[in-house]
Design a protein around this motif. Sequence first.
Motif, PDB file in Angstrom:
ATOM      1  N   PRO A 175     -32.389   9.031   8.294  1.00 44.88           N
ATOM      2  CA  PRO A 175     -33.252   9.003   7.111  1.00 44.88           C
ATOM      3  C   PRO A 175     -32.542   8.445   5.890  1.00 44.88           C
ATOM      4  N   THR A 177     -35.367   8.472   0.763  1.00 41.94           N
ATOM      5  CA  THR A 177     -36.743   8.979   0.688  1.00 41.94           C
ATOM      6  C   THR A 177     -37.087   9.888   1.859  1.00 41.94           C
ATOM      7  N   GLY A 178     -36.144  10.059   2.796  1.00 46.52           N
ATOM      8  CA  GLY A 178     -36.386  10.879   3.974  1.00 46.52           C
ATOM      9  C   GLY A 178     -36.953  10.105   5.147  1.00 46.52           C
ATOM     10  N   THR A 179     -37.131   8.792   4.996  1.00 46.43           N
ATOM     11  CA  THR A 179     -37.712   7.976   6.047  1.00 46.43           C
ATOM     12  C   THR A 179     -36.632   7.473   7.002  1.00 46.43           C
ATOM     13  N   ASP A 209     -41.104  10.283   7.922  1.00 47.02           N
ATOM     14  CA  ASP A 209     -40.341  11.371   7.320  1.00 47.02           C
ATOM     15  C   ASP A 209     -40.366  12.555   8.272  1.00 47.02           C
ATOM     16  N   ARG A 236     -39.357  15.360   7.969  1.00 44.05           N
ATOM     17  CA  ARG A 236     -39.597  16.652   7.326  1.00 44.05           C
ATOM     18  C   ARG A 236     -41.081  17.005   7.314  1.00 44.05           C
TER      19      ARG A 236
END
Length: 696
Positions: free
Chosen positions: A90, A93-95, A184, A186
């Motif tokens: 990731p 941005t968490g991507t 993401d 998350r």
Amino acid sequence: MKYLIPVIALFLLCSCIHKKAGRLVTAGNLLDEMTDLERLTRLPDENYREVQFSSYDRRSKNPYDSAWFSNDDGFGNEPAPGFMEVLKKPDSTGTGEYLICDVKQPGAIVRLWTAGINGRIRLFLDNTDEPLFEGEAQDFFWKTAEALSGEDPTPEYSEFLRQYDATYFPITFSSRCRMEWIGDIRKIHFYHVGVRIYDNNVKVERFSKDNLAEDAGRIRKIKRIFSDPSLLDSAGTNHDDILLTEVPDSGSRVLFTKEGGGAVVYFALRVSADDMESALRKSIISICFDDASVPQVQAPTGDFFGSAPGLNPFQSLPFVVQADGQMICRFMMPFRRNVRIDISNYSGKKIRVKGEVRSAPYKWEDGKSMHFRARWRIDHGITASTFESGRNAIQDIDYLMASGTGRIVGAAAMVYNPSRATTSWGNWWGEGDEKIFVDRDTTPSFFGTGTEDYFNYSWSSSRIFSFPYCGQPRNDGPGNRGYVSDFRWHIADDILFHDKVVFNMELAHHGVVHGFSYGRIVYYYALPGTIDDYRKISLPDISNLTYRNWDPVAYAGSAGYRYFQAEKIIPLSSSVKVEKGKLWADSLIVMWKPSKRGEKLKFWLPVALKEGNASLGLTLAHSPDGGNILVSLNGEYVRFDGNEFINLFEPSQTTLVNHFSGTVTLKKGSNEIILESLDSGQGKKIGIDFIWIKDI
């Protein structure tokens, strides 16, 4: 003559090579298979295996590992990413980028399912540099044909190819299928990708967008048959009526026999009895093919047809249960020499049976044609537990064990869940995953993400629904408590096995619930000589159905609520009565029968503990004669579930359903609630079981 022998040998060699090469598998072929029930009776010319790639918890390694029942499988923030591989970690941005599958053989994607997935999908076929698809993941899973077409306006195929949260649309590839997810981790990312993987010598045509136009006629045919499965019924078959017959208690009757080869292509039955739930569970259908020593099919009558317990109308491709009691099976049942259908009655009273069998010619092919089988079993009095209950709390429920060669074509579950919790988050019983080991698997070919996900729906839905390949014809409620029935047919995604198959389903609950009953049935075809874990149905298995008296308990999703039984706070009148029933809390419900539009039922909530904001809940009966109501609190209309009125109509069942308001204001002292009928005609009912209040 000396020249003839080599010519014959060459001819035979060419014939063998041609047979080995087989047909060219195309997306059109697989579309035809979606409604072809006869093909299920024979082993295919082109061998394949079915594999499911899913977001299952990767900490689950083997049954003897402490993490075998791990359950972080797509909610977000998993300790182990639910993918084959992390391709790119990731970013800020968490991507990240993750590998869903990379199949390096010919095959086809045949089923997609998601409970909700963020991010994007990249799909590569056959080592091409350009992806066949790159776009929104949710569109790919739920609107597959439209997403692949890339046209505007797009063909609206998802309305019938999507069955609840699963989509069936074949995407063929000749040598490789690589699917990547960019998103993401998350956030929610549940997924199943069902792939049929052919042997390397099978020729498969790669899917292209042109297939959508070329196969438009096939897709229209699927839509017609999905809408009306009776189109599968052949006019050229033999019709044999099962004359009306009485079956005494502890007695049996032969319903149908036939000598010589052929196939049963349609089996319909209607049972009449004083107590239909008891009669359908406590009568047993047995079907023997070719002088078998034990029946290949044995199940309680209602359970066999997917209606359990009682009559629960639905329509699917191979099974239909009609509101008038007619139960239909369209799975083809071939036989080489003979067939016999019996029914036995252990209900305590006589039952009446009437029906019809249709048979057709069938060419039996040794080593290829298979008998139809249905294996039913049930466990009573078990304890359903949560993942948090400690070691050995979760258990694998055995659906089927078989040794031999065949294909699984369907499964159904019929459970009794006596939880006292009142919401799905609290009384959900199916948190566990399917685990299907095929042939020499050490890791299951199918490792799922939840029982409802296997049955094609998600988020422990309490809806009554049916589609061609899946359904939930019964769910008592509220939430998922009481009797629940689910089914799924493996028509387009049948599970072939050549050595053995082991089908288990985890039983994992949101609470600890004693007295849980778990019935299930697996439908499959098998070559003669295949053995399975057949158990003769015993009388304790089909003992009287249990309906425990229950009172609501605040737990999990209902934590903090107070309950008020309707019969204790609603005044009775000529149109307002208290009725007894098995489904209702404390076995009682207030039933209001308004005679005209605008008629009102008024009652007062008990004095609030304190003045202020609150959430208001109503648990109401939904039924075929359920009406429509407005609700007001202290003179102000209140929206429930975001709607201006509550619709209590359920076309074929009676269920308990929760309805919740937004934030309301309670005043100190009495709080007046008024229900107002929106129906102009008589005959509508408003059933009120209990009222909820939670201070905010």
